[in-house]
Design a protein around this motif. Sequence first.
Motif, PDB file in Angstrom:
ATOM      1  N   TRP A   1       0.998  -1.439   0.011  1.00 51.16           N
ATOM      2  CA  TRP A   1      -0.356  -0.315   0.227  1.00 51.16           C
ATOM      3  C   TRP A   1       0.660   1.314   0.000  1.00 51.16           C
ATOM      4  O   TRP A   1       0.572   2.199  -0.852  1.00 51.16           O
TER       5      TRP A   1
ATOM      6  N   CYS B   1      -8.977   4.898   2.943  1.00 47.07           N
ATOM      7  CA  CYS B   1      -7.717   4.856   2.695  1.00 47.07           C
ATOM      8  C   CYS B   1      -6.738   6.248   3.263  1.00 47.07           C
ATOM      9  O   CYS B   1      -7.693   7.660   3.314  1.00 47.07           O
TER      10      CYS B   1
ATOM     11  N   ARG C   1      -4.377   7.775   2.556  1.00 44.43           N
ATOM     12  CA  ARG C   1      -4.203   8.720   1.708  1.00 44.43           C
ATOM     13  C   ARG C   1      -5.223   9.715   0.769  1.00 44.43           C
ATOM     14  O   ARG C   1      -5.157  10.608   0.438  1.00 44.43           O
ATOM     15  N   CYS C   2      -6.227   8.738  -0.110  1.00 44.78           N
ATOM     16  CA  CYS C   2      -7.206   9.398  -0.854  1.00 44.78           C
ATOM     17  C   CYS C   2      -8.232   8.799  -0.542  1.00 44.78           C
ATOM     18  O   CYS C   2      -9.434   9.263  -1.229  1.00 44.78           O
TER      19      CYS C   2
ATOM     20  N   CYS D   1      -5.983  -0.595  -1.437  1.00 47.15           N
ATOM     21  CA  CYS D   1      -6.549   0.793  -2.104  1.00 47.15           C
ATOM     22  C   CYS D   1      -6.731   0.697  -3.154  1.00 47.15           C
ATOM     23  O   CYS D   1      -5.993   0.860  -4.007  1.00 47.15           O
TER      24      CYS D   1
ATOM     25  N   CYS E   1      -5.465   3.657  -5.332  1.00 48.02           N
ATOM     26  CA  CYS E   1      -3.598   3.799  -4.925  1.00 48.02           C
ATOM     27  C   CYS E   1      -2.811   2.998  -5.628  1.00 48.02           C
ATOM     28  O   CYS E   1      -2.201   3.025  -6.024  1.00 48.02           O
TER      29      CYS E   1
END
Length: 289
Positions: A194, A256, A258-259, A276, A279
């Motif tokens: 990830w 996630c 990050r996103c 994810c 990603c």
Amino acid sequence: MGIKQPSPAIKPGIMPELPEVEATVEYLRERVEGKTITGASVSWPRTVSPSAPADFQRKILNARIHKLFRRGKYVGMELHGEARLFLFTHLRMSGSLDVVPTSFEVARHDRVCIDLNNGKSIRFNDTRKFGRMRVCVDPQDVVGHLGVEPLGSEFTPAALEELLSTRKGSIKPTLLNQSLIAGIGNIYVDEVLWKTKIHPLTSATSINPREIVALHKAIQATLQEAIEKLGTDFGDGVVDGGMYRPRVYGREGKPCSRCKCPIERIVVGQRGTHICPKCQKSPKKRAAS
Ligand SMILES: [Zn+2]
């Protein structure tokens, strides 16, 4: 070191990996290094196979625990007696090593008890009985099949590149293969992939040089972080006191970090796998881009 030492009770069903085994080694090192074995009992013979319980007991009796160490997912003890011996423990699915006063009642799932000259006893508790303890003269007999230590100096980006270049399968099973890299399991492999935005089904040979450098860095940083946090936190921790919080592992449906896309659970090589989907581009999308 000033950190709170865990009681190494591992939660059933979660396989300890390098950081959790390292936490167990640290816990034992403080308590048993330098002590002498005064007796041992085995209540589940298969735990010490291929030794017979009587042989196992005889071999380690009166030996001094010279040094604790970790190799892959094995807890290692170097014993000095009449000869130098090694005692390796693999915790597998449900094993834990505890140090308690010898007077403590033996628990139902304690498969091996090793008494020491300081009034303490090492108890190998293992509900599911997959764990193993092996005594050997040559450590290669037990850990000789293991690949490179991911935190050792031999594990360089170039070494990782070479290792991946010869593998036919996808990246996740390759990183889990203990004969290539020792100590990474299902939790940390998902975390590392990830972090590097690599889909677990990506073929190992198609990982590009830039990704190899990132992968190498992520493997070392993730394991190092988890060691410092005494392993993974699953509410009360795999190892009690473990405080590593996975970014994807076990977080199906959660965003996630990050996103914000929900984490998905897929199956790769029969292992539950967390990704994810945004990603980590699937191999198909990756080929098209
Ligand atoms: Zn994402």
